[in-house]
Scaffold this motif. Sequence first.
Motif, short mmCIF file in Angstrom:
data_model
loop_
_atom_site.label_atom_id
_atom_site.label_comp_id
_atom_site.label_asym_id
_atom_site.label_seq_id
_atom_site.Cartn_x
_atom_site.Cartn_y
_atom_site.Cartn_z
N ILE A 95 0.82 -1.22 0.00
CA ILE A 95 0.00 0.00 0.00
C ILE A 95 0.86 1.27 0.00
N LEU A 105 0.87 3.72 -3.34
CA LEU A 105 0.43 5.11 -3.27
C LEU A 105 1.54 6.08 -3.68
N THR A 134 2.08 5.65 -7.48
CA THR A 134 0.95 6.23 -8.21
C THR A 134 1.05 7.75 -8.26
N MET A 179 -4.25 -5.58 -4.57
CA MET A 179 -4.31 -4.20 -4.11
C MET A 179 -4.24 -3.21 -5.28
N LEU A 180 -3.49 -3.54 -6.33
CA LEU A 180 -3.42 -2.62 -7.47
C LEU A 180 -4.73 -2.61 -8.26
N LEU A 190 -6.95 -0.53 -6.15
CA LEU A 190 -6.58 0.87 -6.27
C LEU A 190 -7.10 1.47 -7.57
N SER A 191 -6.95 0.71 -8.65
CA SER A 191 -7.40 1.23 -9.95
C SER A 191 -8.92 1.33 -10.02
N THR A 219 -8.64 7.10 0.09
CA THR A 219 -8.08 5.98 -0.67
C THR A 219 -7.30 5.06 0.25
N LEU A 242 -8.12 1.12 1.04
CA LEU A 242 -7.12 0.07 0.79
C LEU A 242 -6.82 -0.72 2.07
#
Length: 297
Positions: A66, A70, A73, A136-137, A140-141, A152, A156
């Motif tokens: 995570i 983050l 990203t 997790m990705l 996230l997306s 966010t 997560l």
Amino acid sequence: MSVGLLAVVDDILSAALKASAKTAGVVIDDAAVTPQYVQGITPARELPVVWKIALGSIINKYVVIIPIALLLTAFAPGVLPFLLIIGGGFLCFEGAEKVLEWFGVSHGHADDGPRDERRLVLGAVRTDLILSTEIMLIALSSLDPGFGIWMTLGALLVIGLGMTVLVYGAVALLVKIDDIGLRFMKSPTRAVRRFGARVVASMPAVFRVISVIGTVAMLWVGGHLVVANLAETLWHGPLDLVHAVTHLVEAAGPVVVWIVDTAISAVFGLILGLVIVAVVTVVGRVFRRGEKTDATH
């Protein structure tokens, strides 16, 4: 608790639930892969080992995945596809190793402690890192880009905890089913004893099936990760091939398309994994020869 805070929590939980739904495929893969690491250890140590793996999974998500996801990203989104290619390649490597083991092929490392708890936990947590990264990705997306960094993060964290409890709760149940069967066999009721005996007798076959599913899952997920992220970075050819083949079967319906897509990803993952195994084996032999040569001088 104030109304505003309740609304924030509700928003986070709702977003986490929606995002979690899109990770279902990888969650199933994770649950299928993990029981392989618990097979063969003493029954008394099964749940403690599952707990250690689950704790490692939480650490993977909360301490590694995570925060890095983050940060990347926000500051270096172009790095993520390359990391996923590396992770996918690792899954392909592990899956190919297991396929070779089915055929009795040794591939470069002696397994002198196959049921050592520390090695089992480390191996499971290492594989979980790749699968959890994809979970997790994907989550996230799936979250609203305008959600805000703290919302966010909260979503997560909820997803990470929920997925860990779901996966390792299922794994714990699977590895203890035979013990439940043994307890049924001690029942004074004949029908219950018969049912317990059937449960115990079926477990070796169940675990063999789970092992096969777990291996195919590693190849599928690994192959899919590599194909999808290669298309985003260096080479679109493999994904174009997948699209061309699935386009031919679109008339058969979405289920057939998914099966074909999955099969192609798994085959690609197996081929890539075998190549990586060959490279690792050759490099390992070269290093061992070098060490022997140094030792003789």
